[in-house]
Write an enzyme that holds these catalytic residues in place. Structure first.
Site, PDB file in Angstrom:
ATOM      1  N   CYS A   1      31.769  23.828  35.139  1.00  0.00           N
ATOM      2  CA  CYS A   1      32.572  24.354  36.245  1.00  0.00           C
ATOM      3  C   CYS A   1      33.941  23.685  36.313  1.00  0.00           C
ATOM      4  O   CYS A   1      34.026  22.450  36.373  1.00  0.00           O
ATOM      5  CB  CYS A   1      31.811  24.118  37.548  1.00  0.00           C
ATOM      6  SG  CYS A   1      32.768  24.460  39.036  1.00  0.00           S
TER       7      CYS A   1
ATOM      8  N   TYR B   1      39.966  34.181  37.433  1.00  0.00           N
ATOM      9  CA  TYR B   1      38.800  34.867  38.008  1.00  0.00           C
ATOM     10  C   TYR B   1      39.197  36.232  38.556  1.00  0.00           C
ATOM     11  O   TYR B   1      38.426  37.197  38.487  1.00  0.00           O
ATOM     12  CB  TYR B   1      38.178  34.013  39.122  1.00  0.00           C
ATOM     13  CG  TYR B   1      37.367  32.846  38.617  1.00  0.00           C
ATOM     14  CD1 TYR B   1      35.986  32.942  38.474  1.00  0.00           C
ATOM     15  CD2 TYR B   1      37.982  31.644  38.264  1.00  0.00           C
ATOM     16  CE1 TYR B   1      35.232  31.880  38.013  1.00  0.00           C
ATOM     17  CE2 TYR B   1      37.241  30.568  37.797  1.00  0.00           C
ATOM     18  CZ  TYR B   1      35.865  30.694  37.665  1.00  0.00           C
ATOM     19  OH  TYR B   1      35.124  29.635  37.195  1.00  0.00           O
TER      20      TYR B   1
END
Length: 339
Positions: free
Chosen positions: A45, A176
């Protein structure tokens, strides 16, 4: 992830985090205290990778323990499948959601990393990733190692905040926004926003070694974790494909400069990064096939950024070697690193 796609197809991130802070004065009920808390991360992450880097640069390893979730998770939670028996050895839980539910049995949001958990109660204290690293720099300063860098120097905070905000909205979140766009129009808008910002960063970094001032700051940490994932994941998986990072000379040299700096590249696990995105995001990659590439050997090609001056750690020093228990597994990073 704590996100959704709006009616116009645009990806939106839920930023309603647990904002309790761990501070020197304990104003929120959680004072800074060695051994009291555990930082839970996943190497895959980018938001968690920031906390791993900052903790290492500041030398907080013996003060704030760390637990690593595996690179993949189901719809419920990140899990501790890297640990024996699939249980965190300190918190004694198999799923990070257990610590969220200990704090709030009806916790309605996404189970996110990084999260800091109070060991004695097993409760999440905060998952506010942006404030978390700033607090590690400022509130935890009594426990920094000798020679720890000033990642958030007072005189530069306004500029760091301004740069970091644009990096977050346009780049960290921008990739994203491209990858999870629900319509062609939303994707193309996101693509244009992302590369406009990367062009701005290229211009800014063409004449200075670091983003703010002449040393590494929080702003550099925040950009680095997205750049490190750009070619392995975002270029293809998220369709951010105007150019690879390796085809953007200024940003590529800047990223390699940081990567070769202790505390940065030695925290990056390319195998877990690729497994996370390509396996978990089944709506984007339904086969779950993880690509073999790209070739990582050029991460250590000479970058030439020293010519711009700057002192990576200012008046401080580089962190020491990574503790054995926290090293990126052999074969998961780039071979022949300086660490």
């Amino acid at each position: 992830m704590g996100a959704y796609v709006a009616g116009d197809g645009e990806f939106k991130r839920d930023t309603n985090y647990i904002t309790t802070r761990i501070t020197a004065d304990g104003a929120d009920g959680y004072p800074v205290e060695p051994g009291r808390y555990r930082l839970i991360v996943a190497r895959a992450c980018p938001w968690a990778n920031r906390a791993i880097i900052v903790r290492r640069l500041l030398g907080l390893e013996d003060v704030l323990s760390i637990g690593f979730c595996g690179p993949t998770h189901d719809e419920r939670s990140w899990t501790f499948d890297l640990d024996p028996g699939g249980v965190d050895p300190v918190l004694k839980i198999p799923r990070l959601q257990d610590a969220y539910f200990a704090r709030d049995p009806n916790y309605p949001k996404g189970i996110t990393v990084p999260a800091i958990v109070e060991v004695a109660t097993g409760k999440v204290v905060t998952n506010d990733f942006a404030q978390m690293t700033l607090d590690l720099s400022t509130e935890w300063s009594a426990f920094h190692r000798d020679g720890a860098p000033q990642l958030y120097p007072e005189a530069l905070r306004a500029e760091i905040d301004e740069v970091a905000y644009r990096i977050y909205t346009e780049v960290n979140n921008g990739v994203y926004r491209c990858g999870f766009a629900g319509s062609q129009d939303a994707y193309e808008r996101a693509y244009d926003r992302l590369f406009t910002a990367l062009d701005w960063l290229t211009e800014r970094l063409s004449a200075q070694r670091y983003l703010v001032g002449d040393t590494i700051t929080e702003a550099d940490v925040r950009l680095f974790t997205t750049l490190a994932r750009f070619d392995p994941v975002y270029h293809g998986h998220f369709k951010c494909n105007r150019a690879k990072l390796a085809e953007m000379p200024v940003l590529w040299a800047y990223a390699r400069d940081l990567f070769s700096t202790p505390g940065f590249g030695d925290t990056v696990d390319f195998v877990q990064i690729k497994q996370h995105y390509y396996i978990v995001h089944k709506d984007i990659n339904p086969t779950g096939v993880v690509p073999k590439g790209p070739d990582l050997s050029s991460w250590f090609a000479p970058h030439g950024r020293e010519a711009l001056g700057g002192r990576p750690f200012g008046d401080g020093t580089a962190p020491g070697p990574t503790p054995d228990s926290e090293r990126v597994p052999d074969g998961h990073g780039v071979p022949s690193g300086p660490w």
